[in-house]
Design a protein around this motif. Structure first.
Motif, short mmCIF file in Angstrom:
data_model
loop_
_atom_site.label_atom_id
_atom_site.label_comp_id
_atom_site.label_asym_id
_atom_site.label_seq_id
_atom_site.Cartn_x
_atom_site.Cartn_y
_atom_site.Cartn_z
N PHE A 1 8.52 -24.76 8.58
CA PHE A 1 7.56 -24.71 7.47
C PHE A 1 6.64 -25.91 7.61
O PHE A 1 7.09 -26.99 7.98
N GLN B 1 7.52 -26.33 -1.81
CA GLN B 1 6.88 -25.11 -1.27
C GLN B 1 7.78 -24.42 -0.24
O GLN B 1 7.83 -23.19 -0.17
N LYS C 1 9.28 -20.71 -0.65
CA LYS C 1 8.98 -19.68 0.36
C LYS C 1 10.25 -18.99 0.86
O LYS C 1 10.29 -17.78 1.05
#
Length: 259
Positions: free
Chosen positions: A71, A84, A88
């Motif tokens: 990521f 985040q 995700k």
């Protein structure tokens, strides 16, 4: 889902590019971190979370070539990167491991996760205070705690180091610390500087078992205690102390804005 987020970047001021430095003839520090964690019995998923800077393309490429999940997010706002990433991949429980811990012990990781799951804590670690060696630190927290922290944390140190808001607000979170039966906090095998790298290379060369566990390193320590003196004088919390100085500047600026 219990997901491990490995925080990795190449832009370290004390040891540039350290995550991609070799520990043996073919495997990097980052490869060791992932390989050690793959021996955990409780992790459902492992993701390398790096920055969206061009210099960290090397980390994304490494992840792709080795079929590790990756990521990419903010360089400075590491809290946002974790939030985040967890969002995700739909992690309900997050295990946070920075990439400077190539000898992270999967059994210790599982022990901390077990404590977290058993008593419905918001956050469990094994270094508040330190009783385990530097390089074996584990943090486990709920997505709810991460989300609250993401919304509330304002100081630079809280955004860069992800969890200080949690353990500095004990009245807002249910927190627990796992301690070692013997105080081993004088020992250190996290990789922050060149001397740390030299020590870990020796440990990796001498110990043939995989994964390398705390007990294996302690056996080596009992045979060759002086070996562990080579990185003794470094300050392991230098990065966090630097952030606290930035906090003071931040507070000054905020006061002058509203003053």
């Amino acid at each position: 889902m219990i997901g491990c987020i490995i925080q990795a970047r190449t832009g370290s001021s004390r040891l540039p590019g350290k995550a991609m430095k070799l520990l043996d003839k073919k495997n990097t520090i980052l490869h060791y971190v992932v390989s050690q964690l793959q021996h955990s019995e409780l992790l459902d998923d492992i993701v390398i979370a790096t920055t969206d800077l061009e210099e960290d393309n090397i980390i994304a490429k490494f992840a792709q070539e080795n079929e590790f999940k990756c990521f990419r997010g903010s360089e400075k706002d590491v809290l946002d990167r974790h939030y985040q990433c967890a969002k995700k991949f739909a992690f309900s429980t997050i295990v946070r491991i920075p990439s400077d811990k190539p000898l992270i012990d999967p059994q210790i990781v599982d022990d901390v996760i077990k404590v977290f799951l058993k008593s419905k804590y918001d956050y469990v670690s094994n270094f508040l205070p330190y009783t385990f060696p530097y390089g074996t630190e584990v943090e486990v927290f709920s997505f709810e705690a991460l989300e609250k922290t993401w919304k509330m944390a304002k100081l630079p140190s809280e955004r860069e180091h992800v969890t200080p808001y949690i353990y500095n607000h004990k009245d807002e979170f249910k927190i627990f610390n796992v301690t070692s039966s013997k105080d081993l906090s004088h020992l250190r095998w996290e990789v922050d500087r060149e001397k740390d790298l030299e020590l870990v290379k020796i440990i990796v060369e001498r110990i043939k078992n995989r994964p390398i566990l705390l007990k294996d390193i302690m056996n080596l320590y009992s045979e060759e205690p002086t070996l562990f003196n080579m990185n003794k004088n470094d300050n392991p919390n230098e990065g966090y102390l630097k952030s606290l100085k930035e906090d003071k500047e931040f507070v000054k600026k905020e006061k002058s804005k509203h003053g």
